[in-house]
Write an enzyme that holds these catalytic residues in place. Structure first.
Site, PDB file in Angstrom:
ATOM      1  N   GLU A  60       0.821  -1.216   0.000  1.00 12.76           N
ATOM      2  CA  GLU A  60       0.000   0.000   0.000  1.00 12.76           C
ATOM      3  C   GLU A  60       0.853   1.264   0.000  1.00 12.76           C
ATOM      4  O   GLU A  60       0.498   2.262  -0.632  1.00 12.76           O
ATOM      5  CB  GLU A  60      -0.960   0.005   1.195  1.00 12.76           C
ATOM      6  CG  GLU A  60      -2.182  -0.889   1.011  1.00 12.76           C
ATOM      7  CD  GLU A  60      -1.891  -2.361   1.259  1.00 12.76           C
ATOM      8  OE1 GLU A  60      -0.760  -2.688   1.665  1.00 12.76           O
ATOM      9  OE2 GLU A  60      -2.792  -3.198   1.037  1.00 12.76           O
ATOM     10  N   HIS A 129     -10.062  -4.880  10.563  1.00  9.37           N
ATOM     11  CA  HIS A 129     -10.710  -4.683   9.261  1.00  9.37           C
ATOM     12  C   HIS A 129     -12.022  -3.902   9.322  1.00  9.37           C
ATOM     13  O   HIS A 129     -12.827  -4.004   8.402  1.00  9.37           O
ATOM     14  CB  HIS A 129     -11.017  -6.045   8.613  1.00  9.37           C
ATOM     15  CG  HIS A 129      -9.809  -6.765   8.108  1.00  9.37           C
ATOM     16  ND1 HIS A 129      -8.938  -7.422   8.934  1.00  9.37           N
ATOM     17  CD2 HIS A 129      -9.329  -6.933   6.856  1.00  9.37           C
ATOM     18  CE1 HIS A 129      -7.974  -7.985   8.209  1.00  9.37           C
ATOM     19  NE2 HIS A 129      -8.179  -7.699   6.961  1.00  9.37           N
TER      20      HIS A 129
HETATM   21  C1  TPP Z   1      -1.771  -4.781   4.164  1.00  5.79           C
HETATM   22  C2  TPP Z   1      -2.862  -5.613   3.580  1.00  5.79           C
HETATM   23  N1  TPP Z   1      -3.224  -5.436   2.302  1.00  5.79           N
HETATM   24  C3  TPP Z   1      -4.203  -6.169   1.743  1.00  5.79           C
HETATM   25  C4  TPP Z   1      -4.866  -7.121   2.468  1.00  5.79           C
HETATM   26  C5  TPP Z   1      -5.964  -7.980   1.821  1.00  5.79           C
HETATM   27  N2  TPP Z   1      -5.482  -9.361   1.634  1.00  5.79           N
HETATM   28  C6  TPP Z   1      -5.753 -10.310   2.525  1.00  5.79           C
HETATM   29  S1  TPP Z   1      -5.018 -11.758   2.148  1.00  5.79           S
HETATM   30  C7  TPP Z   1      -4.326 -11.136   0.753  1.00  5.79           C
HETATM   31  C8  TPP Z   1      -3.464 -12.010  -0.120  1.00  5.79           C
HETATM   32  C9  TPP Z   1      -2.278 -12.563   0.635  1.00  5.79           C
HETATM   33  O1  TPP Z   1      -1.556 -13.481  -0.141  1.00  5.79           O
HETATM   34  P1  TPP Z   1      -0.420 -14.403   0.459  1.00  5.79           P
HETATM   35  O2  TPP Z   1       0.458 -13.583   1.360  1.00  5.79           O
HETATM   36  O3  TPP Z   1       0.253 -15.085  -0.665  1.00  5.79           O
HETATM   37  O4  TPP Z   1      -1.154 -15.450   1.411  1.00  5.79           O
HETATM   38  P2  TPP Z   1      -2.208 -16.562   1.014  1.00  5.79           P
HETATM   39  O5  TPP Z   1      -3.550 -15.935   1.153  1.00  5.79           O
HETATM   40  O6  TPP Z   1      -1.905 -17.029  -0.358  1.00  5.79           O
HETATM   41  O7  TPP Z   1      -2.040 -17.632   2.026  1.00  5.79           O
HETATM   42  C10 TPP Z   1      -4.683  -9.793   0.587  1.00  5.79           C
HETATM   43  C11 TPP Z   1      -4.286  -8.944  -0.528  1.00  5.79           C
HETATM   44  C12 TPP Z   1      -4.489  -7.259   3.817  1.00  5.79           C
HETATM   45  N3  TPP Z   1      -5.108  -8.124   4.625  1.00  5.79           N
HETATM   46  N4  TPP Z   1      -3.492  -6.518   4.343  1.00  5.79           N
END
Ligand code: TPP
Ligand code: TPP
Ligand code: MG
Ligand code: MG
Lengths: 328, 339, 328, 339
Positions: A60, A129
């Protein structure tokens, strides 16, 4: 005029401006291939291509910061924050950079960046959230802070943002995305910043609010009218910075009672500024102290029953109005 | 100084005795004298706030910025006087900015840390360590978005590589660069210290460039005290980035002769001997010696340059001193576009 | 009692607690070898060694976040922010993690982390380095927010922080570091959070403030007394969260006039909460609206003349008092 | 489940037919059934908020967490059910947490994303991507500060490696590790996607471990679907980190069979074929086949395990269903230590 959802209003504003101005582009997490977690950007990658619809990494600060740089070079980036909660990690880029670079450069650059995304309590999203950010941002000079309560305002103010020359924090209410309302068809329909409006006329008490709580206030006002014969005038602030309280002052001069409604924690919340300013300006008109309605002063709990306790409800607004009218 | 920029951009390594190289020497001497003057004026109370000078690092600014085209753009941190001087900003306006005068480069609103001169391609001047890297990355994207072949240069210190926004900027630059959409040159001004913290103590791995390569950005170390070396790398890299639209990172190994800022007098983190040793590799000395040995530069030539530099600095000081402070109403100007 | 500077009071509190409790440690940029940009930690690396006095990279989010983790495991980390301006990059670690982990874990962890550092306008530090953060932090439940105005409070409240179980944002006034005052010798002298105090008695008007502006208010009060025979009661809030306004309410019940003084931008600043709460609670006691004194609503300019215009001065407090007394 | 944790920690690769391995299979089957139940209950509206299940990735939790000692500690993101189950948390309390009940692991205050069980070494359960990496790093420092030989495990996704706090945590872990003061094992749950964004589209260089090595932290890739492989690496790495106090990073290549979260139904970012193909490498299937081939595990054995798992899940559901919601006053509890 056509009936549209708040979500579609936002979507349309972006699409119309992207059609009109090739310098408008949008970036965010999962806005392209995934089509947006709230589907606000659905189809846009296909339509405008990856140069104008940029899927970003989870970064972000990077999104906000690169957008500021683009804006300084004359582009008009929109940053979609998946939710505004995540923008806290970008606070420095927004508050120390977007908001200040025009000033400390002595006015050498425009910074037309729009940072938008949903905020506020959803259903059981818990502590990290569920937050709202009006007072967080609006304390800082150098940015516009917007919180539309209707589809028409969402569209009209987003267009103003996309045609302006300054950074805009555009706070959408996730809970209103599905709400419908009339939206003017004119592609040049815009709603200026810093102009509040009377959302409902009334003579007994003034309710001041914005965003999702404005809708709650309107419902409360109808109940008050039906059940108690109390006619509330409801003021929709629309923008938090610049903050236009003139309609509120005029209304209080008429009603002599005032209630401010905000969603989140009371201490140092948006309601404090509104209450303090109204009291400062029309003190002699007030027959009772300005009442504040706010959420419980706790991080948002997950359990639905606690969550409901933590967020303002119609009854809270109604009770505050009755306190203001000494009818309790 | 603007005139000099034009001429120095023609300097090439193929003609090490061309007049451009003496111009660059002249410029570096001027920067040194200018910086020394700012330190004096700070002690005299004419300059306020934080003051960070470039003494010892001049070749990193001069060697790279002279390789740019006039329409290229530059971002830097708070140690930014040299960059604006090389880019051709009016020294009087820079000094006036430091004096907090209305005629300053940023109308007296920014000060030393926030020089800004869009006309000469300088997009600031930032005080939050690492905060401008993302801005520069976005700016580079904008240059390509517009279909130009302009490039963006972004300077930052070794210490700035430890903050999160560095990393986010690198990854985004790398990603956009993979598509040829990010013509940016990152320049690490590796002077061995972040304020009082040496590299070994602030970075888990002292090969700082390794973190840049982890984002698919090629890197190259260069002796930042030797302007021939710096300029050689810069000419090649600028050309390459202009052609490819992909980022590149130059790690210039340099040393700051003065304290971190004007308040850093004791310098408990390094010994006097260490500083003295590095002064043997003064970038001005290195260039001067080269030009003496190879091109017949005389001591008198240098004296003339120094005299000229002193005169120019005096002019800048006079301009700053005599300029008015900002008017009261300017307080509220430039907050937003409409006033 | 001994006379000490605000700076030494902070320093002593840390040293005494580090001597007393081996679980207290400190980390920050240039606090060890460099001995601190304000020399508050001078000599500490030598005394306690690198395991307890940790020089960190420039990584405020890393500092705050690792400190939260240490605190969850039972240590008592102090994070020195070189200035609080830099803590904005750590906002997520503070507001979404330090402030919430106890709650969303259902109370399974203590989080005794203290994040401290100077804030406020200095001399020509310009826009990115001159900010104050009371309202920024105090809006969020889950943290204590402290802003001492005297050496005794600085020491006593820092000790309370270092003996507590919760996160504390400890906002020091850079401009007060050199100020001297009496500090009790008792090594167990502490000042509790959430207890405001009457810093000066008076009967004509109530001035409410904190931190550096409290000192400004006291000077203004003396002038008002000498020049105009107006006796101001001055309330020092000490903590912003929890906020204790009881002494202010009591005072306003006596004086019927109130002025709130804060250093930074008025919109959504700390003064708004104070003003709104006072009006809400003792509305009927007020003979005039609560006045707010605040800095100019602009990013801080560099030029000294503009900077002085942008920050509140005694005359601003005096003028506000006279407005509150309708003596203008 | 607590009993199982104790027994499974004795599993070794030297005795691939030891009873511990069937316990691990049983546990993985249970996790799968548990997760499937949460998806059902989400659709039924019994579970709210965001729900992220671990289906397909089970070996990454089971293979590493069973190599820990009971007093070691663990941090994870929001995809955290499997971790708590392996660590021995009461499945009923986990389910009750997801149902928002007072008997939940976090008293109903955290929900799916914020499981927490300090008693079993689980320090959360975090919803801001990458936000917990610094916490875990500090926690690891605390373990060494206290002079123990406990270690800290920190799980995160491939997508989390793009946010600034990842980078700050790595550098600090590397720096402290250089002094033997940071016994942490970073586990990349590399499932190929950050929500709907594939690695090639979110990371400039797809060798994610390269960024970890840039902080002087050794890394090792492992097939996250093969629990023998995972466990083999884990045993060695846990021992090493315990001895040296230096960080280490395991990159487990895995795949998530379900959507990112319960709302991710369409999955426009990947094809059905891709998902089906990966299901051939189901970690449960791989372990089961191995045990059948080498150790004579029968279909009936597996059926018994599945029946047991279904029963345990039913018990957890019943417990959750019948538990009370939190009392009104609990709203204000746990904000601060004193209430
Ligand atoms: C700082 C932040 N930005 C965006 C989000 C929304 N979000 C939640 S999970 C996710 C994807 C995360 O991917 P990864 O780290 O690969 O973990 P996975 O879900 O694949 O286990 C996003 C963008 C968040 N929770 N926190
Ligand atoms: C986020 C942030 N943290 C701390 C500071 C204070 N600070 C200013 S300069 C500096 C050291 C920077 O070192 P480096 O990046 O190596 O640049 P150099 O000064 O050596 O040119 C620090 C810690 C800051 N300005 N911003
Ligand atoms: Mg440096
Ligand atoms: Mg992933």
């Amino acid at each position: 005029m056509a009936e549209k959802s708040y979500r579609d209003a936002i979507r349309e504003a972006m699409i119309e401006e992207m059609d009109r101005d090739p310098r408008v582009l949008i970036m965010g997490e999962d806005i392209g291939v995934y089509e947006g977690t709230f589907r606000i950007t659905a189809g846009m990658l296909k339509k405008y291509g990856p140069k104008r619809v940029i899927d970003t990494p989870i970064a972000e600060a990077g999104m906000a910061g690169t957008a500021v740089g683009m804006a300084m070079l004359g582009l008009r980036p929109i940053v979609e924050m998946m939710t505004m909660n995540f923008a806290i990690v970008a606070a420095d880029q927004i508050l120390n950079h977007a908001a200040k670079v025009r000033y400390f450069s002595g006015g050498q650059v425009d910074v037309p960046v729009v940072i938008r995304g949903p905020q506020g309590a959803g259903v059981q999203l818990s502590a990290q959230h569920s937050q709202t950010f009006e007072s967080f941002y609006a304390h800082f000079p150098g940015i516009h802070v917007v919180a539309p309560a209707t589809p028409a305002d969402a569209k009209g103010m987003l267009k103003t943002a996309l045609r302006g020359r300054d950074p805009v924090i555009f706070l959408e209410s996730a809970a209103l995305y599905g709400m419908k309302g009339e939206v003017p068809d004119d592609p040049d329909f815009t709603v200026p910043f810093g102009v509040s409006r009377v959302a409902r006329e009334g003579s007994d008490v003034t309710i001041v609010s914005f965003g999702r709580m404005l809708q709650l206030s309107l419902i409360a006002a109808e109940k008050l009218s039906a059940d108690d014969g109390i006619e509330a005038e409801v003021i929709d602030l629309r923008t938090m910075r610049p903050l236009d309280l003139e309609p509120a002052y005029a209304s209080v001069a008429k009603t002599h009672r005032c209630v401010v409604v905000q969603e989140q924690w009371k201490p140092f919340g948006a309601g404090a500024e509104i209450s303090a300013s109204i009291t400062e300006t029309v003190f002699d008109e007030l027959d009772a102290p300005v009442e504040r309605v706010a959420g419980a002063d706790v991080p948002m709990p997950y359990a639905r029953n606690l969550e409901l306790l933590a967020t303002p409800k119609e009854e809270d607004v109604i009770a505050a109005v009755k306190r203001a009218l000494y009818r309790e | 100084m603007a005139k000099q920029k034009a001429s120095t951009t023609a300097a090439t390594l193929d003609a090490p005795c061309g007049p451009e190289w003496t111009d660059i020497l002249r410029q570096m001497i001027f920067i040194r004298r200018f910086e020394e003057a700012t330190e004096r004026e700070f002690r005299r109370g004419k300059i306020g706030g934080y003051l960070h000078v470039y003494i010892g690092q001049e070749a990193v600014a001069s060697g790279i910025l002279t390789a740019l085209r006039k329409d290229d753009i530059v971002f830097a941190g708070y140690r930014d006087h040299a960059h604006t001087l090389v880019l051709g900003s009016d020294p009087g306006k820079i000094m006036a900015e430091l004096f907090g005068k209305a005629t300053g480069l940023s109308k007296g609103k920014g000060g030393s840390m926030h020089l800004f001169d869009v006309e000469h391609g300088f997009y600031g001047g930032y005080g939050i360590v690492g905060g401008h890297l993302t801005l520069a990355t976005g700016a580079a994207y904008a240059l390509k978005y517009d279909g130009t072949d302009r490039v963006c240069l972004c300077y930052f210190g070794d210490g700035a590589m430890n903050i999160g926004s560095f990393h986010e900027a690198m990854n985004m630059a790398g990603l956009w660069g993979n598509q040829g959409l990010c013509p940016i040159i990152f320049v690490i001004e590796n002077n061995g210290y972040a304020m009082g913290t040496s590299i070994e103590r602030h970075s888990a791995l002292t090969d700082l460039s390794a973190r840049v390569r982890a984002y698919n950005i090629p890197t190259e170390k260069v002796d930042g005290q030797d302007i021939f070396a710096v300029r050689g790398v810069a000419d090649r890299v600028v050309r390459q980035v202009r052609e490819t639209g992909r980022p590149y990172c130059i790690e210039a190994i340099t040393y700051r002769f003065s304290g971190h800022g004007a308040a850093d007098v004791m310098q408990p983190y390094r010994s006097k001997e260490e500083v003295e040793q590095h002064k043997h590799r003064d970038p001005i000395l290195i260039l001067r010696n080269r030009l003496s040995e190879v091109c017949g530069l005389t001591d008198d030539d240098v004296k003339e340059m120094e005299a000229w530099a002193d005169e120019e600095v005096a002019k800048a000081l006079k301009f700053a001193e005599e300029s008015p402070t900002p008017k009261r109403d300017e307080l509220y100007d430039d907050v937003m576009s409409n006033g």
